[in-house]
Design an enzyme around this catalytic site. Structure first.
Site, PDB file in Angstrom:
ATOM      1  N   GLY A 131       0.756  -1.319  -0.036  1.00 51.74           N
ATOM      2  CA  GLY A 131       0.142   0.052   0.114  1.00 51.74           C
ATOM      3  C   GLY A 131       1.004   1.145  -0.135  1.00 51.74           C
ATOM      4  CG  HIS A 132       3.278   2.313  -2.624  1.00 53.84           C
ATOM      5  ND1 HIS A 132       3.944   1.904  -3.711  1.00 53.84           N
ATOM      6  CD2 HIS A 132       4.105   1.677  -1.511  1.00 53.84           C
ATOM      7  CE1 HIS A 132       4.938   0.986  -3.389  1.00 53.84           C
ATOM      8  NE2 HIS A 132       5.117   0.928  -2.269  1.00 53.84           N
ATOM      9  CB  THR A 145      -3.101  -7.541   3.173  1.00 48.67           C
ATOM     10  OG1 THR A 145      -2.801  -8.465   2.375  1.00 48.67           O
ATOM     11  CG2 THR A 145      -2.120  -7.121   3.930  1.00 48.67           C
ATOM     12  CD  GLN A 189       4.640  -7.032   0.658  1.00 42.72           C
ATOM     13  OE1 GLN A 189       5.276  -7.569  -0.128  1.00 42.72           O
ATOM     14  NE2 GLN A 189       3.580  -6.288   0.280  1.00 42.72           N
TER      15      GLN A 189
END
Ligand code: IMP
Length: 423
Positions: A40-41, A128, A223
């Site tokens: 997730g950026h 996730t 990650q």
């Protein structure tokens, strides 16, 4: 050096997105080499906040090609959603190439991820639930389906049948949940086939062609080192190799090319999900850091566990990734703390060579450095930083034996100090 790998040296969420975004502006290719939509950026561009999970950070630069490499697992639903978001935000984007060798994350992978975690209860990994583990498991079990299978017109029914028979057996006998219907899955493939086809190609040819011509290539890790399948805090890890060596396998780059490795280090530690976390704080300082640093998962929204920076683990991460320099991120979050903790080597007598002993928390040593009492997010040169923050940076550099070439001081694109060119 025209090839740079950006990798996380902690448990992910080190701020790789921001740094990759800064470097992507000068890159010809940005290549993801592992993971999928579990990443997730958060990118802040002007007044727009862009959250991406699967599409590489290079997408925001029209001249850059973003590659989803062979070592990734590709989720068509998320891909379509991200493309639509970019369209809605009216941001100019570059081209995308998806490797035909990447494996496809099907809805049943996510379903399986969810029911397995539920079944494990308090022993759950805390994934996730994006289907990452089940998809990589199918790959290793040789029952996975690749992008190439989907676009080439291969008859997928026998492949799917083989994969689903096994899963449905488990779902019935172990989990007692609803079975997966093969027809639904065939329809699902039909829905995405044309979209995927438009972007599919031979990623390794492009990557090695660009490398041979000295073009700028950025490998974007997802990650972090302690979530690496082989080198992390197993079994509380993700299902791919996050360390820099994987750019040669998951990214398809020939090992004849040398690279610069930029290790991303957050000025403190966080971890989302379960598993060992030496130095975890459960007090008002961790709450303050969580609030100020907005430490909530970009994929799942879960609050992140917080602690001091762990230089002992970071030394290992520097070695394992061949780090040439680090980017120290979110230093601004530590402003206004009286004392800042730094976890150093365990006391003598601990045999650090035995796997996992470096995760023993009992023998941790913490040193406290003096904090600084002004906000630093608008500072743009190293010499203008308060003395104690410079001391903090120098201390980290000394222990890790590598320079901090970038100091990041906030989420916005411009909030950083570049001390040394990365390329
Ligand atoms: P998975 O990758 O969804 O299978 O999750 C395995 C572990 O990796 C869990 O502890 C997740 O919280 C963690 N994880 C996966 N992706 C990220 C990430 O991008 N940042 C931080 N942790 C992650």
């Amino acid at each position: 050096m025209s090839i740079v790998a950006v990798v996380g040296l902690q448990w992910g969420d080190e701020g790789k997105g921001k740094i990759t975004d800064v470097l992507a502006s000068g890159s010809d290719l940005v290549v993801r080499f592992q993971g999928g939509a579990n990443a997730g950026h958060t990118l802040v561009v002007g007044d727009k906040i862009i959250r991406s999970h699967l599409i590489p950070s290079g997408i925001l630069y029209p001249k850059t090609i973003s590659v989803i490499g062979p070592g990734c697992v590709f989720d068509p639903e998320i891909f379509e959603k991200e493309l639509n978001t970019l369209k809605d935000l009216k941001v100019k984007t570059g081209k995308i190439l998806i490797s035909n060798r990447a494996h496809v994350v099907f809805p049943y992978h996510k379903y399986f991820d969810g029911i397995k975690e539920e079944y494990l209860g308090k022993n759950a990994i805390g994934t996730t639930k994006m289907g990452i583990g089940p998809c990589y498991s199918d790959k290793v079990n040789r029952i996975g389906i690749t992008i190439g299978d989907i676009v080439s017109g291969t008859d997928l029914k026998p492949l799917l049948q083989n994969s689903l028979d096994e899963k449905n057996f488990m779902i019935k006998s172990r989990y007692n949940k609803k079975q997966i219907n093969i027809k639904d899955m065939l329809n699902w493939i039909d829905k995405y086939r044309e979209l995927i086809r438009k972007f599919t190609g031979n990623a390794y040819e492009l990557v090695n062609d660009y490398a041979s011509r000295g073009k700028k290539i950025l490998f974007e890790g997802a990650q972090g080192t302690f979530l690496d399948l082989d080198w992390g805090t197993y079994p509380f890890v993700t299902s791919s190799n996050t360390v820099a060596g994987n750019i040669y396998i998951g990214g398809g780059l020939s090992p004849k090319y040398k690279v610069n490795v930029l290790g991303i280090v957050k000025a403190y530690s966080t971890r989302v999900g379960n598993g060992p976390f030496p130095g975890e704080l459960n007090d008002e300082i961790s709450e303050l850091i969580r609030d100020k640093g907005k430490e909530f998962g970009a994929t799942t929204g879960r609050p992140r566990r917080c602690g001091w920076i762990n230089l002992d683990l970071l030394k290992f991460a520097v070695l394992m990734n061949g780090v040439t320099s680090i980017a120290l991120t979110k230093l601004d979050v530590l402003s206004c703390l009286d004392k800042i903790g730094v976890i150093t080597e365990p006391k003598k007598g601990i045999n650090k060579k035995v796997p996992n002993t470096f995760l023993e928390t009992n023998d941790m040593q913490i040193e406290y450095l003096n904090g600084w009492d002004i906000s630093i997010d608008n500072i743009r040169t190293f010499k203008d930083l308060p003395k104690n923050s410079r001391e903090y940076i120098k201390y980290i550099e000394k222990v890790l034996g590598v320079p901090a070439s970038i100091i990041s001081l906030g989420a916005q694109r411009k909030k950083y100090i570049m001390r040394k060119e990365i390329w």
